[in-house]
Design a protein around this motif. Structure first.
Motif, PDB file in Angstrom:
ATOM      1  N   ARG A 153      31.541  22.478  35.352  1.00 57.10           N
ATOM      2  CA  ARG A 153      32.646  23.400  35.051  1.00 57.10           C
ATOM      3  C   ARG A 153      32.058  24.809  34.978  1.00 57.10           C
ATOM      4  NH1 ARG A 153      33.775  20.049  29.730  1.00 57.10           N
ATOM      5  NH2 ARG A 153      31.503  20.213  29.885  1.00 57.10           N
ATOM      6  N   VAL A 154      32.561  25.706  35.826  1.00 56.19           N
ATOM      7  CA  VAL A 154      31.913  27.011  36.012  1.00 56.19           C
ATOM      8  C   VAL A 154      32.892  28.146  35.744  1.00 56.19           C
ATOM      9  CG1 VAL A 154      30.716  28.522  37.646  1.00 56.19           C
ATOM     10  CG2 VAL A 154      30.321  26.041  37.719  1.00 56.19           C
ATOM     11  N   LEU A 155      32.434  29.154  35.010  1.00 58.25           N
ATOM     12  CA  LEU A 155      33.181  30.394  34.795  1.00 58.25           C
ATOM     13  C   LEU A 155      32.405  31.529  35.427  1.00 58.25           C
ATOM     14  CD1 LEU A 155      35.362  32.191  33.430  1.00 58.25           C
ATOM     15  CD2 LEU A 155      33.853  32.278  31.426  1.00 58.25           C
ATOM     16  N   ASP A 156      33.062  32.307  36.276  1.00 56.01           N
ATOM     17  CA  ASP A 156      32.473  33.504  36.891  1.00 56.01           C
ATOM     18  C   ASP A 156      33.161  34.714  36.276  1.00 56.01           C
ATOM     19  OD1 ASP A 156      31.241  35.350  38.503  1.00 56.01           O
ATOM     20  OD2 ASP A 156      32.411  34.880  40.293  1.00 56.01           O
ATOM     21  N   PHE A 157      32.494  35.352  35.318  1.00 55.80           N
ATOM     22  CA  PHE A 157      33.082  36.459  34.579  1.00 55.80           C
ATOM     23  C   PHE A 157      32.698  37.775  35.248  1.00 55.80           C
ATOM     24  CE2 PHE A 157      33.005  39.276  30.660  1.00 55.80           C
ATOM     25  CZ  PHE A 157      34.393  39.409  30.625  1.00 55.80           C
ATOM     26  N   GLY A 158      33.702  38.491  35.764  1.00 58.44           N
ATOM     27  CA  GLY A 158      33.468  39.681  36.575  1.00 58.44           C
ATOM     28  C   GLY A 158      33.293  39.258  38.022  1.00 58.44           C
ATOM     29  N   THR A 159      34.253  38.535  38.540  1.00 60.26           N
ATOM     30  CA  THR A 159      34.088  37.810  39.809  1.00 60.26           C
ATOM     31  C   THR A 159      34.006  38.699  41.035  1.00 60.26           C
ATOM     32  OG1 THR A 159      34.867  35.833  41.003  1.00 60.26           O
ATOM     33  CG2 THR A 159      36.551  37.406  40.244  1.00 60.26           C
ATOM     34  N   GLY A 160      34.605  39.900  41.000  1.00 59.92           N
ATOM     35  CA  GLY A 160      34.527  40.801  42.163  1.00 59.92           C
ATOM     36  C   GLY A 160      35.127  40.181  43.407  1.00 59.92           C
ATOM     37  N   THR A 161      34.324  40.019  44.446  1.00 63.50           N
ATOM     38  CA  THR A 161      34.790  39.400  45.694  1.00 63.50           C
ATOM     39  C   THR A 161      34.995  37.905  45.559  1.00 63.50           C
ATOM     40  OG1 THR A 161      32.538  38.957  46.479  1.00 63.50           O
ATOM     41  CG2 THR A 161      33.530  41.088  47.093  1.00 63.50           C
ATOM     42  N   GLY A 162      34.557  37.337  44.430  1.00 62.64           N
ATOM     43  CA  GLY A 162      34.615  35.893  44.255  1.00 62.64           C
ATOM     44  C   GLY A 162      33.424  35.163  44.832  1.00 62.64           C
ATOM     45  N   VAL A 163      32.408  35.890  45.279  1.00 61.95           N
ATOM     46  CA  VAL A 163      31.306  35.281  46.027  1.00 61.95           C
ATOM     47  C   VAL A 163      30.588  34.196  45.225  1.00 61.95           C
ATOM     48  CG1 VAL A 163      29.696  37.144  45.392  1.00 61.95           C
ATOM     49  CG2 VAL A 163      29.239  35.740  47.407  1.00 61.95           C
ATOM     50  N   LEU A 164      30.340  34.424  43.936  1.00 63.09           N
ATOM     51  CA  LEU A 164      29.621  33.431  43.147  1.00 63.09           C
ATOM     52  C   LEU A 164      30.501  32.219  42.842  1.00 63.09           C
ATOM     53  CD1 LEU A 164      27.705  35.746  40.642  1.00 63.09           C
ATOM     54  CD2 LEU A 164      26.960  34.888  42.873  1.00 63.09           C
ATOM     55  N   ALA A 165      31.771  32.459  42.560  1.00 61.87           N
ATOM     56  CA  ALA A 165      32.698  31.352  42.317  1.00 61.87           C
ATOM     57  C   ALA A 165      32.850  30.497  43.573  1.00 61.87           C
ATOM     58  CB  ALA A 165      34.055  31.894  41.874  1.00 61.87           C
ATOM     59  N   ILE A 166      32.955  31.153  44.714  1.00 63.69           N
ATOM     60  CA  ILE A 166      33.094  30.437  45.983  1.00 63.69           C
ATOM     61  C   ILE A 166      31.844  29.616  46.273  1.00 63.69           C
ATOM     62  CG2 ILE A 166      33.302  30.743  48.488  1.00 63.69           C
ATOM     63  CD1 ILE A 166      35.028  33.269  47.804  1.00 63.69           C
ATOM     64  N   LEU A 167      30.680  30.207  46.042  1.00 66.07           N
ATOM     65  CA  LEU A 167      29.443  29.475  46.263  1.00 66.07           C
ATOM     66  C   LEU A 167      29.363  28.261  45.338  1.00 66.07           C
ATOM     67  CD1 LEU A 167      26.638  29.054  47.451  1.00 66.07           C
ATOM     68  CD2 LEU A 167      25.764  30.717  45.790  1.00 66.07           C
ATOM     69  N   ALA A 168      29.715  28.440  44.060  1.00 67.40           N
ATOM     70  CA  ALA A 168      29.676  27.316  43.123  1.00 67.40           C
ATOM     71  C   ALA A 168      30.547  26.164  43.621  1.00 67.40           C
ATOM     72  CB  ALA A 168      30.137  27.773  41.738  1.00 67.40           C
ATOM     73  N   LYS A 169      31.720  26.499  44.117  1.00 64.63           N
ATOM     74  CA  LYS A 169      32.622  25.463  44.615  1.00 64.63           C
ATOM     75  C   LYS A 169      32.040  24.778  45.839  1.00 64.63           C
ATOM     76  CE  LYS A 169      36.390  23.353  43.647  1.00 64.63           C
ATOM     77  NZ  LYS A 169      36.599  22.729  42.333  1.00 64.63           N
ATOM     78  N   LYS A 170      31.463  25.546  46.741  1.00 65.28           N
ATOM     79  CA  LYS A 170      30.850  24.956  47.933  1.00 65.28           C
ATOM     80  C   LYS A 170      29.661  24.069  47.565  1.00 65.28           C
ATOM     81  CE  LYS A 170      32.057  28.079  51.724  1.00 65.28           C
ATOM     82  NZ  LYS A 170      32.168  27.109  52.797  1.00 65.28           N
ATOM     83  N   MET A 171      29.020  24.333  46.437  1.00 65.86           N
ATOM     84  CA  MET A 171      27.902  23.527  45.986  1.00 65.86           C
ATOM     85  C   MET A 171      28.337  22.256  45.271  1.00 65.86           C
ATOM     86  SD  MET A 171      25.312  26.507  44.578  1.00 65.86           S
ATOM     87  CE  MET A 171      24.018  25.334  44.122  1.00 65.86           C
ATOM     88  N   GLY A 172      29.642  22.067  45.114  1.00 62.60           N
ATOM     89  CA  GLY A 172      30.143  20.836  44.527  1.00 62.60           C
ATOM     90  C   GLY A 172      30.590  20.932  43.096  1.00 62.60           C
ATOM     91  N   ALA A 173      30.736  22.156  42.560  1.00 63.07           N
ATOM     92  CA  ALA A 173      31.204  22.312  41.187  1.00 63.07           C
ATOM     93  C   ALA A 173      32.610  21.730  41.037  1.00 63.07           C
ATOM     94  CB  ALA A 173      31.189  23.784  40.789  1.00 63.07           C
ATOM     95  N   GLY A 174      32.937  21.404  39.795  1.00 62.42           N
ATOM     96  CA  GLY A 174      34.277  20.912  39.488  1.00 62.42           C
ATOM     97  C   GLY A 174      35.233  22.073  39.299  1.00 62.42           C
ATOM     98  N   PRO A 175      35.907  22.169  38.147  1.00 60.24           N
ATOM     99  CA  PRO A 175      36.797  23.312  37.917  1.00 60.24           C
ATOM    100  C   PRO A 175      36.020  24.620  37.902  1.00 60.24           C
ATOM    101  CG  PRO A 175      37.218  21.550  36.342  1.00 60.24           C
ATOM    102  CD  PRO A 175      35.964  21.190  37.047  1.00 60.24           C
ATOM    103  N   VAL A 176      36.494  25.604  38.652  1.00 58.44           N
ATOM    104  CA  VAL A 176      35.859  26.924  38.705  1.00 58.44           C
ATOM    105  C   VAL A 176      36.910  27.970  38.390  1.00 58.44           C
ATOM    106  CG1 VAL A 176      34.648  28.616  40.123  1.00 58.44           C
ATOM    107  CG2 VAL A 176      34.146  26.176  40.402  1.00 58.44           C
ATOM    108  N   VAL A 177      36.591  28.877  37.474  1.00 60.27           N
ATOM    109  CA  VAL A 177      37.489  29.967  37.081  1.00 60.27           C
ATOM    110  C   VAL A 177      36.772  31.286  37.324  1.00 60.27           C
ATOM    111  CG1 VAL A 177      38.773  31.048  35.191  1.00 60.27           C
ATOM    112  CG2 VAL A 177      38.611  28.537  35.329  1.00 60.27           C
ATOM    113  N   GLY A 178      37.445  32.231  37.967  1.00 56.50           N
ATOM    114  CA  GLY A 178      36.917  33.578  38.168  1.00 56.50           C
ATOM    115  C   GLY A 178      37.800  34.591  37.471  1.00 56.50           C
ATOM    116  N   ILE A 179      37.199  35.492  36.714  1.00 54.51           N
ATOM    117  CA  ILE A 179      37.956  36.507  35.968  1.00 54.51           C
ATOM    118  C   ILE A 179      37.488  37.888  36.381  1.00 54.51           C
ATOM    119  CG2 ILE A 179      38.450  37.458  33.675  1.00 54.51           C
ATOM    120  CD1 ILE A 179      38.059  34.707  32.498  1.00 54.51           C
ATOM    121  N   ASP A 180      38.443  38.800  36.570  1.00 57.70           N
ATOM    122  CA  ASP A 180      38.094  40.189  36.844  1.00 57.70           C
ATOM    123  C   ASP A 180      39.154  41.093  36.243  1.00 57.70           C
ATOM    124  OD1 ASP A 180      35.969  41.519  39.023  1.00 57.70           O
ATOM    125  OD2 ASP A 180      37.651  42.806  38.474  1.00 57.70           O
TER     126      ASP A 180
END
Length: 289
Positions: A153-180
């Motif tokens: 379960r991943v939180l990307d705080f200050g997600t910007g383009t979403g690049v880190l959240a997107i990468l986490a999901k592509k790596m197989g993460a479960g629920p992913v939340v991005g906040i900006d």
């Protein structure tokens, strides 16, 4: 979130904008200046061999703090008020793909695909932070290589383009939340997630962490002041023994950050730096109740 640096263009269309040109020398001088101007509200940076050009969308602001900072360091600088231009065309003419080891390749949709990376990300930044050109984004990506596990379960705080959240999901993460905090960043992140075919990330426009978690991993690539302000909230939403990866910190910030992290019960696991910027991996050993 901080703007993207290192010669990247991603500005939005505006009627007028202010350009600050500062003549620089040593690389460490450049890195400190980048961090200062980001916190001073400049929306984008263009770093050239002998000068740094910083942009902001308004001209109605108090320049005294910036002027004093530059004057104290003996830096030559000038301001120019410029008219609207086609930023998309300018960005496309200067944007280059970025590769982080054999792990991640980041490119725009008009670039040819990568052939030798585990994960390929197609990112259109517009004016959001996170294309991989800046050291902090690369450091975060390198740290994620060993920290994102299946169904995390991943939180990307200050997600910007979403690049880190997107990468986490592509790596197989479960629920992913991005906040900006910026609505245009959230819109940009949603578009990038759709382009990368990871449509189940939840992106939220907010100036604080709104999801109670718990999260196994929190990602935060922002700046020192925002990290310090929200450190307690990040600790609160972490699962017991959860991990925190943070960057947007220059080496001079480490003593202040370390003191605050210890007070919140974090233990440093790993540390990496590039061009004066720092990425810290931490674990929290206390139950959050």
């Amino acid at each position: 979130p901080d703007p993207e640096f290192s010669g990247s263009f991603y500005f939005y269309t505006m009627e007028q904008y202010l350009a600050l040109t500062v003549h620089i020398g040593a690389s460490e001088e450049s890195e400190s200046l980048l961090a200062f101007l980001a916190e001073a509200g400049f929306d984008g940076m263009e770093e050239l061999a002998d000068r740094l050009i910083a942009y902001r969308a308004d001209n109605d602001w108090d320049r005294s703090e910036v002027d004093a900072y530059l004057a104290d360091r003996g830096l030559s600088y000038s301001y120019e008020l410029m008219e609207k231009t086609n930023w998309n065309q300018l960005w496309e003419s200067n944007f280059e793909p970025v590769q982080v080891d054999d792990f991640v390749g980041m490119r725009a949709s008009f670039h040819p695909p990568f052939l030798n990376v585990q994960h390929e990300l197609i990112i259109t930044p517009k004016m959001s932070f996170g294309t991989g050109h800046h050291a902090t984004t690369r450091l975060m990506i390198q740290a994620m290589r060993d920290q994102v596990v299946p169904e995390a379960r991943v939180l990307d705080f200050g997600t910007g383009t979403g690049v880190l959240a997107i990468l986490a999901k592509k790596m197989g993460a479960g629920p992913v939340v991005g906040i900006d905090v910026e609505d245009w960043s959230v819109e940009n992140a949603i578009e990038n997630a759709q382009e990368n075919k990871v449509n189940d990330i939840v992106f939220v426009c907010a100036d604080r962490i709104t999801d109670s978690g718990p999260f196994d991993l929190v990602l935060a690539n922002i700046n020192r002041n925002i990290l310090l302000e929200h450190l307690s909230a990040m600790q609160t939403v972490l699962a017991p023994s959860g991990r925190l990866i943070m960057s947007g910190i220059i080496e001079e910030d480490l003593p202040v950050m370390d003191q605050a992290l210890v007070q919140q019960g974090f233990q440093r696991v790993r540390y990496a730096q590039e061009k004066g910027w720092v990425c810290i991996q931490l674990i929290h050993n206390q139950s959050n109740g």
